[in-house]
Scaffold this active site. Structure first.
Site, PDB file in Angstrom:
ATOM      1  N   THR A   1       0.845  -1.182   0.000  1.00 23.55           N
ATOM      2  CA  THR A   1       0.000   0.000   0.000  1.00 23.55           C
ATOM      3  C   THR A   1       0.886   1.238   0.000  1.00 23.55           C
ATOM      4  O   THR A   1       2.089   1.155   0.242  1.00 23.55           O
ATOM      5  CB  THR A   1      -0.940  -0.002   1.228  1.00 23.55           C
ATOM      6  OG1 THR A   1      -1.801   1.132   1.189  1.00 23.55           O
ATOM      7  CG2 THR A   1      -0.149   0.013   2.528  1.00 23.55           C
ATOM      8  N   CYS A   2       0.300   2.388  -0.287  1.00 20.87           N
ATOM      9  CA  CYS A   2       1.052   3.648  -0.310  1.00 20.87           C
ATOM     10  C   CYS A   2       0.049   4.783  -0.159  1.00 20.87           C
ATOM     11  O   CYS A   2      -0.919   4.656   0.579  1.00 20.87           O
ATOM     12  CB  CYS A   2       1.870   3.771  -1.604  1.00 20.87           C
ATOM     13  SG  CYS A   2       0.889   3.726  -3.114  1.00 20.87           S
ATOM     14  N   GLY A   3       0.254   5.885  -0.871  1.00 20.78           N
ATOM     15  CA  GLY A   3      -0.684   6.994  -0.791  1.00 20.78           C
ATOM     16  C   GLY A   3      -1.833   6.860  -1.769  1.00 20.78           C
ATOM     17  O   GLY A   3      -2.983   7.157  -1.438  1.00 20.78           O
TER      18      GLY A   3
ATOM     19  N   TRP B   1      -3.808   4.757   1.028  1.00 20.37           N
ATOM     20  CA  TRP B   1      -4.150   5.700   2.085  1.00 20.37           C
ATOM     21  C   TRP B   1      -5.155   6.747   1.636  1.00 20.37           C
ATOM     22  O   TRP B   1      -5.854   7.350   2.455  1.00 20.37           O
ATOM     23  CB  TRP B   1      -2.891   6.377   2.628  1.00 20.37           C
ATOM     24  CG  TRP B   1      -3.143   6.983   3.975  1.00 20.37           C
ATOM     25  CD1 TRP B   1      -3.222   8.309   4.285  1.00 20.37           C
ATOM     26  CD2 TRP B   1      -3.383   6.276   5.189  1.00 20.37           C
ATOM     27  NE1 TRP B   1      -3.497   8.477   5.625  1.00 20.37           N
ATOM     28  CE2 TRP B   1      -3.602   7.240   6.220  1.00 20.37           C
ATOM     29  CE3 TRP B   1      -3.439   4.920   5.527  1.00 20.37           C
ATOM     30  CZ2 TRP B   1      -3.869   6.885   7.533  1.00 20.37           C
ATOM     31  CZ3 TRP B   1      -3.701   4.564   6.843  1.00 20.37           C
ATOM     32  CH2 TRP B   1      -3.925   5.545   7.824  1.00 20.37           C
TER      33      TRP B   1
END
Length: 216
Positions: free
Chosen positions: A172-174, A203
């Site tokens: 996952t990331c932004g 996110w």
């Protein structure tokens, strides 16, 4: 589809590159993988590395669309749902009451500041922090400038946070872009292992929902 208009066929070798670096091109690599294209590769370092190595470039216009025979590329293409997860699957992996907690690792590619909620999110309205139980592996740690580090260096980085060839991983990331840097790096290190799944909402979704838990 765009691929059909490019004249692509499922059996073609496809090389992905960006004008510079290894930031966004992995997302394109992963998208092809998601839809079953087997022979897809990434040019490490992008176009800049090609030029640096003495590769030829051209500046003439691309071929006219009318000159490219279209294909039925998209006719039998389906999304491989094993490559992507939604928020509910991530919640299951993060839940302390769920049996997959010890076997599924959620890796967050954001910076340490954003992960711990001490640095602001670039998108308005998002909470600070991270998915409970997730591990922080900023995507830049796996890069040497614009290129991925060597396989041995990346293996060492993964092993230092307890990740190995038998790990089950969600990245996952932004916004779902740099998460794929982690996915691709893991695949490069452990090509015979299960490809890490990507939380596409990342996110941008999790941090914007008050009903989903977080840690700081």
């Amino acid at each position: 589809s765009t691929c059909s208009s490019f004249g692509l066929k499922q059996e073609d070798n496809v090389c992905i590159y960006a004008s510079k670096g290894s930031f966004s091109a992995p997302r394109v690599w992963w998208t092809f993988k998601c839809f079953g294209h087997k022979n897809v590769y990434l040019m490490n370092g992008g176009l800049a590395s090609w030029i640096e190595a003495g590769g030829e470039i051209e500046t003439s216009p691309t071929a006219n669309d009318n000159d490219i025979p279209t294909t039925d590329y998209g006719k039998n293409v389906n999304l491989n749902e094993n490559f992507v997860v939604d928020w509910s699957q991530v919640l299951d992996a993060a839940s302390t009451n769920h049996s997959t907690l010890s076997t599924t690792n959620v890796l967050d590619a954001r910076s340490a500041g954003r992960f711990h909620g001490t640095a602001p999110e670039p998108r308005e309205g998002l909470r600070g922090g991270h998915i409970p139980g997730s591990l922080n592996l900023p995507f830049g740690v796996l890069l040497d400038g614009d290129r991925f580090k060597s396989t041995e260096e990346m293996k060492h980085i993964f092993q230092n946070i307890g990740i190995n060839e038998n790990s089950k991983i969600i990245t996952t990331c932004g916004s779902g872009v740099t998460a794929v840097v982690l996915t691709l790096a893991y695949h490069q290190c452990f090509p015979d292992s299960e490809l890490p799944r990507v939380y596409d909402g990342s996110w941008s979704e999790w941090g914007g929902r008050e009903d989903l838990p977080l840690e700081q």
